[in-house]
Scaffold this motif. Sequence first.
Motif, PDB file in Angstrom:
ATOM      1  N   ARG A  63      44.514  68.937 108.263  1.00 30.60           N
ATOM      2  CA  ARG A  63      45.364  68.586 109.404  1.00 30.60           C
ATOM      3  C   ARG A  63      44.736  67.405 110.153  1.00 30.60           C
ATOM      4  O   ARG A  63      43.572  67.477 110.556  1.00 30.60           O
ATOM      5  CB  ARG A  63      45.498  69.784 110.352  1.00 30.60           C
ATOM      6  CG  ARG A  63      46.269  70.965 109.713  1.00 30.60           C
ATOM      7  CD  ARG A  63      46.092  72.231 110.541  1.00 30.60           C
ATOM      8  NE  ARG A  63      46.605  72.085 111.889  1.00 30.60           N
ATOM      9  CZ  ARG A  63      47.876  72.274 112.242  1.00 30.60           C
ATOM     10  NH1 ARG A  63      48.759  72.644 111.336  1.00 30.60           N
ATOM     11  NH2 ARG A  63      48.267  72.113 113.492  1.00 30.60           N
ATOM     12  N   GLU A 113      54.656  64.288 112.650  1.00 29.70           N
ATOM     13  CA  GLU A 113      55.079  64.885 113.923  1.00 29.70           C
ATOM     14  C   GLU A 113      54.590  64.009 115.065  1.00 29.70           C
ATOM     15  O   GLU A 113      53.380  63.878 115.280  1.00 29.70           O
ATOM     16  CB  GLU A 113      54.541  66.318 114.064  1.00 29.70           C
ATOM     17  CG  GLU A 113      55.118  66.992 115.297  1.00 29.70           C
ATOM     18  CD  GLU A 113      54.738  68.476 115.402  1.00 29.70           C
ATOM     19  OE1 GLU A 113      54.650  68.982 116.522  1.00 29.70           O
ATOM     20  OE2 GLU A 113      54.518  69.117 114.354  1.00 29.70           O
ATOM     21  N   SER A 127      47.828  67.912 104.873  1.00 26.74           N
ATOM     22  CA  SER A 127      48.855  68.956 104.924  1.00 26.74           C
ATOM     23  C   SER A 127      49.735  68.780 106.161  1.00 26.74           C
ATOM     24  O   SER A 127      50.892  69.190 106.177  1.00 26.74           O
ATOM     25  CB  SER A 127      48.200  70.338 104.930  1.00 26.74           C
ATOM     26  OG  SER A 127      47.427  70.506 106.097  1.00 26.74           O
ATOM     27  N   LYS A 128      49.166  68.159 107.193  1.00 29.21           N
ATOM     28  CA  LYS A 128      49.922  67.963 108.433  1.00 29.21           C
ATOM     29  C   LYS A 128      49.408  66.704 109.117  1.00 29.21           C
ATOM     30  O   LYS A 128      48.191  66.522 109.252  1.00 29.21           O
ATOM     31  CB  LYS A 128      49.702  69.174 109.354  1.00 29.21           C
ATOM     32  CG  LYS A 128      50.374  69.068 110.704  1.00 29.21           C
ATOM     33  CD  LYS A 128      51.872  69.318 110.571  1.00 29.21           C
ATOM     34  CE  LYS A 128      52.626  68.892 111.822  1.00 29.21           C
ATOM     35  NZ  LYS A 128      54.076  69.028 111.626  1.00 29.21           N
ATOM     36  N   THR A 129      50.324  65.831 109.509  1.00 31.68           N
ATOM     37  CA  THR A 129      49.919  64.591 110.163  1.00 31.68           C
ATOM     38  C   THR A 129      50.648  64.436 111.496  1.00 31.68           C
ATOM     39  O   THR A 129      51.881  64.409 111.536  1.00 31.68           O
ATOM     40  CB  THR A 129      50.215  63.373 109.269  1.00 31.68           C
ATOM     41  OG1 THR A 129      49.585  63.557 108.004  1.00 31.68           O
ATOM     42  CG2 THR A 129      49.690  62.082 109.899  1.00 31.68           C
TER      43      THR A 129
END
Lengths: 310, 310
Positions: free
Chosen positions: B144, B193, B166-168
């Motif tokens: 992340r 996001e 996995s998440k930005t």
Amino acid sequence: MNVDVLVVGAGPAGLTAGIYCVRRGLSALVCEGKIPGGTVAITPWVENYPGFKRISGVELAQKIEEHAREQKVELKQDAVVSVEKKGVLFEATLAGGEKVSSKAVILAMGAMHKSLGVKGEKELSGRGVSYCATCDAPLFKKKRVAVIGGGNTALSSALLLLSLASKTFLVHRREEFRGEEAMLKQAEQAGVEKIVPFIPLEILGKSKVSGLKVQHAKTLEEKTLELDGVFICVGEVPASELAKKIGVTIDKDGYIQVDKECRTSVEGVYAAGDITGWLKQIVTAEYMGAQAAISAFEFIKKEKVKGIIH
Amino acid sequence: MNVDVLVVGAGPAGLTAGIYCVRRGLSALVCEGKIPGGTVAITPWVENYPGFKRISGVELAQKIEEHAREQKVELKQDAVVSVEKKGVLFEATLAGGEKVSSKAVILAMGAMHKSLGVKGEKELSGRGVSYCATCDAPLFKKKRVAVIGGGNTALSSALLLLSLASKTFLVHRREEFRGEEAMLKQAEQAGVEKIVPFIPLEILGKSKVSGLKVQHAKTLEEKTLELDGVFICVGEVPASELAKKIGVTIDKDGYIQVDKECRTSVEGVYAAGDITGWLKQIVTAEYMGAQAAISAFEFIKKEKVKGIIH
């Protein structure tokens, strides 16, 4: 098989392109008909790749190849015989018959120096016979050298050697030079000795170069120059056949034209290294390989957003 | 003292320029106010310099410095405070007061990333805090991450991280981005996001990054993002003060403008590496250093023939 990026050629440009693709999350296949390493792999010693004071070309090529493998770049020993755009993807055919489809293509096939084709040339290559003054001139400090050729590369090689060697000859089969008049003048004023019109007959020497036998183009008179080194600058052949098939713009000498971002005239196709005609050095090839990979990455991202590819 | 070429800055660009100058028979002095190595010397790990699978920045910087010393490049730990053309030569003044006269100048002072200036930033640098997505993104596969900034570098960093992490998150203090609309759209469509308008307050974590505390610019609401990495992309400052004094053309962001041969707008002055705004990578800096040295060499040769310098 399907990959994001097909890289043609596994010299420093192609291998670095592979590394930078994979590090950006793209799959990359690097195809090479010969052994990996490109011109580096056939270079006796490298002294100007920062970080390695002196390393054999074979060893450096192996290190770069291992680095690429470590980063999960896929390498395939098979030549690419054709690439064409089919719909939104590129389809390549390998010499072994396999088909590879990809979203982008990086051309890094390199260039081969032309041989003179005289006795002693092959035997003494790396033992006084060189094809790259920028690479090897420092080995001939205060030595006697001859540059063979009549173009700009021959002239700039002579200029470079003049500032290091004790004696520099410039051997050319014609009285006129193809290279720039200004450079020729510079070389003459700096003390180059022109041997024209003389045709090289044989490079002499047992374990290393000791001389060059030449023959006058008209009178057929023969003479021998005593030398420590012979720089053969009679031209280069960029391996751009494949590039012609794809339709990218090529200059009059056969080099692929690219911009600073290593883009060719065909969208989705990039080029890097000696095949572009930029400064023929390992650091150039690697910079261009990295830049081509980043341009390919950005192209693929954009096409994905447009919904053109997935 | 008198040298052929004065090189300002001892990062990979300056050191490579020194190596290529000396190998062409020119004397070169490389001046650097800080320790040699440039940005590389403060980079924790380097995994994308071909030939070294994984090497600490300090070690790689030392290797390149040793390489330059081995090639008889002269290094001086002293900043260059001014350079001006006096007659046919350039005259530089060093911070220590010494004067250096040279026939050509290569500018390779680099660029420094701007700091965010929040708690935890310095302490966790290299431990989850990074300033270069191209360099460090692969360390955050399936992790992340947050990118902080609103310009093109922030957007392209987010795009790169999106394909690996996995998440930005994309954190920016304003609702509007300075970067290209198209890139922002790409990032949004790819699933970034946006956290806007939020101001970073503190990077959390003991031995490595665990989160980022941010505050809403208007409501002052605070929240914490759980993260493994924070990429700070709030701008760069090219060290181009000296360049302004010499009068070379600089773009709106402060980078020195060069052509493919690394020539600036002032004859006899060349630039290489991060200070040019080209791709900020070691391979780029080295290519440009080599090319700048060759251009300087050719310039000096030409001036000599004209009888302008000796």
